[in-house]
Write a protein that holds these residues in place. Structure first.
Motif, mmCIF file in Angstrom:
data_model
loop_
_atom_site.group_PDB
_atom_site.id
_atom_site.type_symbol
_atom_site.label_atom_id
_atom_site.label_comp_id
_atom_site.label_asym_id
_atom_site.label_seq_id
_atom_site.Cartn_x
_atom_site.Cartn_y
_atom_site.Cartn_z
ATOM 1 N N THR A 76 11.317 -7.018 5.405
ATOM 2 C CA THR A 76 11.233 -7.079 6.863
ATOM 3 C C THR A 76 12.617 -7.133 7.505
ATOM 4 O OG1 THR A 76 10.877 -9.440 6.625
ATOM 5 C CG2 THR A 76 8.945 -8.081 7.013
ATOM 6 N N ARG A 79 14.899 -3.700 8.703
ATOM 7 C CA ARG A 79 14.823 -3.088 10.031
ATOM 8 C C ARG A 79 15.902 -3.618 10.946
ATOM 9 N NH1 ARG A 79 8.566 -3.827 11.508
ATOM 10 N NH2 ARG A 79 8.076 -4.082 9.321
ATOM 11 N N ALA A 104 14.202 7.675 11.843
ATOM 12 C CA ALA A 104 14.929 7.003 12.923
ATOM 13 C C ALA A 104 16.435 7.236 12.822
ATOM 14 C CB ALA A 104 14.631 5.506 12.907
ATOM 15 N N ALA A 384 3.396 3.336 5.481
ATOM 16 C CA ALA A 384 3.143 1.903 5.327
ATOM 17 C C ALA A 384 1.822 1.464 5.969
ATOM 18 C CB ALA A 384 4.297 1.119 5.924
ATOM 19 N N ASP B 54 4.153 3.302 22.745
ATOM 20 C CA ASP B 54 3.998 3.565 21.316
ATOM 21 C C ASP B 54 5.394 3.497 20.728
ATOM 22 O OD1 ASP B 54 3.147 4.316 18.847
ATOM 23 O OD2 ASP B 54 3.165 6.458 19.290
ATOM 24 N N LEU B 58 12.013 1.112 15.778
ATOM 25 C CA LEU B 58 13.268 1.724 15.330
ATOM 26 C C LEU B 58 13.668 2.892 16.231
ATOM 27 C CD1 LEU B 58 12.407 1.877 11.532
ATOM 28 C CD2 LEU B 58 14.023 0.312 12.578
ATOM 29 N N GLY B 59 12.729 3.802 16.430
ATOM 30 C CA GLY B 59 13.071 5.035 17.143
ATOM 31 C C GLY B 59 12.823 4.927 18.635
ATOM 32 N N GLN B 248 -3.003 -14.612 3.470
ATOM 33 C CA GLN B 248 -2.410 -13.434 4.097
ATOM 34 C C GLN B 248 -3.456 -12.641 4.862
ATOM 35 O OE1 GLN B 248 0.718 -11.348 2.508
ATOM 36 N NE2 GLN B 248 1.663 -13.337 2.388
ATOM 37 N N ARG B 256 -8.234 -13.215 9.208
ATOM 38 C CA ARG B 256 -7.206 -13.035 10.221
ATOM 39 C C ARG B 256 -7.560 -13.746 11.520
ATOM 40 N NH1 ARG B 256 -7.654 -7.099 9.582
ATOM 41 N NH2 ARG B 256 -6.009 -6.432 8.181
ATOM 42 N N GLU B 264 0.923 -8.913 11.605
ATOM 43 C CA GLU B 264 0.687 -7.903 10.576
ATOM 44 C C GLU B 264 0.957 -6.489 11.076
ATOM 45 O OE1 GLU B 264 -2.573 -8.916 7.230
ATOM 46 O OE2 GLU B 264 -3.270 -7.822 8.955
ATOM 47 N N ALA B 266 2.758 -5.555 13.649
ATOM 48 C CA ALA B 266 4.058 -5.278 14.253
ATOM 49 C C ALA B 266 5.233 -5.625 13.350
ATOM 50 C CB ALA B 266 4.183 -6.029 15.573
ATOM 51 N N LEU B 267 5.136 -6.700 12.591
ATOM 52 C CA LEU B 267 6.349 -7.231 11.962
ATOM 53 C C LEU B 267 6.290 -7.358 10.453
ATOM 54 C CD1 LEU B 267 6.790 -10.059 14.577
ATOM 55 C CD2 LEU B 267 8.123 -7.983 14.440
ATOM 56 N N SER B 268 5.104 -7.214 9.842
ATOM 57 C CA SER B 268 5.031 -7.469 8.407
ATOM 58 C C SER B 268 5.603 -6.284 7.630
ATOM 59 C CB SER B 268 3.586 -7.714 7.998
ATOM 60 O OG SER B 268 2.889 -6.489 8.020
ATOM 61 N N GLU B 269 5.500 -6.396 6.299
ATOM 62 C CA GLU B 269 6.014 -5.351 5.428
ATOM 63 C C GLU B 269 5.434 -3.981 5.769
ATOM 64 O OE1 GLU B 269 5.205 -6.308 1.397
ATOM 65 O OE2 GLU B 269 5.864 -4.348 0.687
ATOM 66 N N TYR B 270 4.146 -3.932 6.148
ATOM 67 C CA TYR B 270 3.497 -2.652 6.395
ATOM 68 C C TYR B 270 3.331 -2.357 7.877
ATOM 69 C CZ TYR B 270 2.245 -3.128 1.490
ATOM 70 O OH TYR B 270 2.280 -3.288 0.142
ATOM 71 N N GLY B 271 3.908 -3.188 8.738
ATOM 72 C CA GLY B 271 3.630 -3.048 10.161
ATOM 73 C C GLY B 271 4.780 -2.435 10.928
ATOM 74 N N PHE B 272 4.483 -1.406 11.692
ATOM 75 C CA PHE B 272 5.529 -0.771 12.491
ATOM 76 C C PHE B 272 5.047 -0.484 13.910
ATOM 77 C CE2 PHE B 272 7.271 0.052 8.331
ATOM 78 C CZ PHE B 272 8.632 -0.051 8.551
ATOM 79 N N ARG B 273 3.993 -1.175 14.365
ATOM 80 C CA ARG B 273 3.424 -0.816 15.653
ATOM 81 C C ARG B 273 3.689 -1.917 16.669
ATOM 82 N NH1 ARG B 273 -2.512 0.735 15.343
ATOM 83 N NH2 ARG B 273 -1.967 1.908 17.207
#
Lengths: 420, 305
Positions: A76, A79, A104, A384, B54, B58-59, B248, B256, B264, B266-273
């Motif tokens: 984490t 990033r 990115a 992911a 959205d 990162l981008g 978890q 949950r 989960e 937004a910030l976890s290992e698999y979260g990017f939203r």
């Protein structure tokens, strides 16, 4: 969990025998260089520190600062530091796992160090390091997956390493009849179930199909996927897996195998060390490649690759690239993957593999018996978010196999959003 | 300018001197207000803003209107989290009566009562992470104490944390342990302030047991009950650490709650939203706002009296 290690000048130049390497690099590097690493377990950490020492000895004018971050926390933190406080070299993983950072623009294009010689030596993973026709990092190690099993239990019940799906299942039935579960697994953290899906899907539908599925080109409601789950279901209905696997991590599932309550474990090679520590000898423990299910598809394997990258915002990218070149040399890869170091497989085909029987077998499987291709792992091949949703579905399927239609339609919905 | 300067020089009092009394409290409040605005108020509006985008963190972020909320509306995982949040809210309140009765039980003078009190308070002192770990082992289907005890009665084993039907209750039970201790300490201090003359008067009127508790003691404990409600409800809504340590969010997402789901996606290992996570945060914020508004209102009413 951070440590700083400054490579001092003259001493290591003599000790590490780095003088010979140094001659290869003509342009002298200088200034500061920072490395962020996720190699936080004791053995990998020692390897990382020795790499820095050796590289520092080759470039005495370079002031190298190494920061080791806990492996889970790193996933984490990357990033933040790639955007705010970029090092010159950072660890990460190959395959789709690096896609968000490549997209990115946070990783530097390092295609220029992938010259012909390097491309030939690292050909097994070049594909996994390539996006948009460019290379974004270099691999330093990988390891095989496969079935680790209790040879003594197999011998006791007269079982052989299975070569086909029928034997695989009949072996399992014999074990179950004797009160032994065929496979241990702990699905609390989901990814272990991803390993099962990878193998069942690659054996049922083949590597190309699997890659198309993880790339979102095939819907999850496709008949091929359903066939994969039907095969999986045969094992679940037999009772092949240990009970209550949702409560265990992969480590907590190990005692079932060491106690003899379960006979085998589909896992990466990193499971060997704890199994040995738990008291299993090499006579009791053995490895076989996951057998063919559909004889029409070529065998393909999972071999997750760990990598080094140069962040786009690196302050000293030349030093970063030199370090990447350094870790891909056959000598370095042989040394860092040896049994007393990482205990894994070197990616460079010119490197030599440790004498360890599991590493030898794994090398054999990956280099000559995986004609279909080499996949990274489910959560590295799929994006992911998709990996998360799908692995949750796999876990649910293992507990509630009747829900398969709901699960697949949910995955399909998620896929339509994620791959749009 | 000259006309304005004239009366000032007459009275020899500057603007600062004349307004000192009115300004001083604001000056003292200024650092607090500044930090509250920058770290609390501003992020609330930022979250509203991000929830309409959205963004992978990162981008580039793109404006997508209310799409995140529309997706939330048809997301089964969101409803599971919402349902679990309600379960937490309801069952967590059990900590209040439980804390009250332990406090009543411990409110006596016996040798070593301080030791007993500190033992009961102990679970609140240790970290939630440790509580989570202890209960994870307690529930373990293979060697956990719970299943060994169930085994004495020929029941079990129950895979509490691996079964979608039991898992939330199992985690709430773990959370009740420290929360009860917290409520207990609130009531213990409250009981110190109970007026002995009123108890005496109640005795003379022949009040005993439940009637004494309900009509004489509890009304005097009202401030303690109010605080216990506030901390318990807020504690239930921000339940995160226990879920993170114990399951978890699993198995397959059935334990949950909103705060964990937000983390989960937004910030976890698999979260990017980030946008979707912010949308969940906004919903959670609105639920909390209901309670906070009610608490503020009742505090305001108290002070008016």
């Amino acid at each position: 969990m951070t440590s700083t290690l400054k490579a001092s000048v003259a001493v290591f130049a003599l000790l590490a025998g780095g003088a010979a390497h140094a001659a290869e690099h003509t342009a002298p590097l200088s200034g500061d260089m920072t490395i962020f690493s996720d190699m936080s377990n004791p053995a990998p950490r020692a390897v990382m520190e020795s790499l820095v020492e050796e590289f520092g000895a080759m470039h005495p004018d370079l002031n190298i600062e190494l920061t080791v971050i806990d492996r889970e926390a790193y996933k984490t933190q990357i990033r933040n530091f790639l955007t705010a406080n970029a090092p010159d070299v950072a660890n990460w993983y190959a395959g789709n796992r690096m896609a968000p950072y490549v997209d990115a623009g946070l990783f530097l294009d390092v295609s220029d160090i992938w010259d012909d010689e390097m491309s030939a030596n690292l050909s097994s993973t070049k594909e996994a390091m390539t996006m948009d026709g460019k290379q974004w990092g270099v691999p330093y190690t990988y390891y095989q997956w496969g079935v680790y099993y209790r040879k003594d239990l197999y011998d006791q019940y007269g079982l052989e390493e299975p070569q086909d799906w029928e034997t695989f299942k009949s072996n399992c039935q014999t074990l179950l009849d004797n009160g032994i579960k065929c496979f241990t697994i702990g699905t609390k953290f989901l990814w272990t179930a991803g390993g099962w899906f990878d193998y069942l899907n690659m054996r049922t539908n083949g590597y190309d199909y699997h890659m198309q599925l993880t790339a979102g080109e095939i819907p999850w409601t496709d008949d091929g996927v359903k066939q994969t789950f039907a095969n999986w279901r045969e094992l679940i209905d037999m009772g092949a897996f240990i009970d209550n696997h949702t409560a265990y991590s992969w480590q907590e599932a190990l005692p079932f195998m060491t106690n003899g309550d379960a006979a085998a474990y589909l896992m990466g090679n990193f499971a060997v060390a704890p199994l040995r520590e738990a008291g299993l000898t090499d006579d009791q423990l053995d490895y076989y490649q996951f057998p063919a299910i559909n004889p029409d598809v070529e065998l393909a394997e999972d071999a997750p690759t760990d990598t080094f990258h140069v962040p786009a915002q690196a302050g000293n990218p030349e030093a970063g690239k030199a370090f990447l070149k350094f870790v891909t040399t056959p000598e370095t890869q042989t040394r860092i993957n040896a049994g007393d170091a990482l205990g894994q497989l070197p990616v460079n085909s010119q490197s030599s593999v440790d004498d360890d029987k599991f590493l030898q077998q794994g090398f054999e499987v990956l280099s000559s018996n995986s004609p279909g291709g080499v996949a990274q792992f489910f959560d590295r091949d799929a994006p992911a978010e998709m990996a998360k949703v799908a692995m949750e579905g796999f876990q649910q399927f293992m507990v509630q196999p009747d829900q398969i239609d709901n699960i697949l339609s949910r995955l399909d919905q998620a896929a339509q959003r994620i791959y749009k | 300018m000259t006309t304005a300067a004239l009366p000032q020089s007459k009275t020899h009092r500057s603007w600062w001197h004349r307004n000192q009394i009115r300004i001083t409290p604001w000056l003292f409040l200024a650092p607090g207000i500044l930090f509250f605005a920058v770290y609390v108020i501003l992020p609330i509006f930022q979250s509203f803003g991000i929830s309409l985008q959205d963004w992978d963190g990162l981008g580039e972020a793109t404006y997508i209107g209310t799409q995140n909320y529309e997706e939330l509306w048809s997301d089964p995982a969101f409803y599971t989290s919402l349902k679990n949040n309600l379960l937490w809210l309801l069952l967590y309140l059990l900590a209040i009566p439980a804390g009250l009765f332990i406090a009543l039980f411990l409110n006596q003078t016996v040798t070593g009562i301080r030791l007993y009190k500190s033992l009961f308070f102990f679970p609140f002192v240790i970290s939630q992470v440790v509580v989570g770990l202890v209960f994870t082992w307690f529930y373990d289907p293979a060697f956990g104490l719970l299943n060994i005890m169930l085994g004495w009665f020929g029941a079990g084993p129950i895979n509490v944390l691996g079964d979608p039907n039991y898992v939330t209750y199992g985690i709430i039970a773990a959370g009740l342990w420290p929360q009860t201790a917290y409520c207990m300490i609130l009531y213990l201090t409250g009981l110190n302030a109970v007026n002995p003359e009123l108890i005496e008067a109640g005795r003379l009127d022949n009040a005993k047991g439940w009637r004494m508790l309900w009509h004489v003691v509890l009304p005097q404990l009202k401030p303690a009950t109010f605080i216990a409600f506030v901390v318990t409800i807020i504690g239930a809504l921000r339940s995160f650490d226990l879920i993170s340590v114990m399951t978890q969010g699993g198995p397959f997402g059935s334990s949950r709650v909103l705060s964990f789901y937000m983390f989960e996606v937004a910030l976890s290992e698999y979260g990017f939203r980030m946008g979707y996570g912010a949308a969940i945060a906004v919903v959670l914020f609105l639920i909390m706002l209901l309670f906070i508004a009610y608490f503020l209102y009742s505090m305001y009413r108290e002070e008016r009296r």
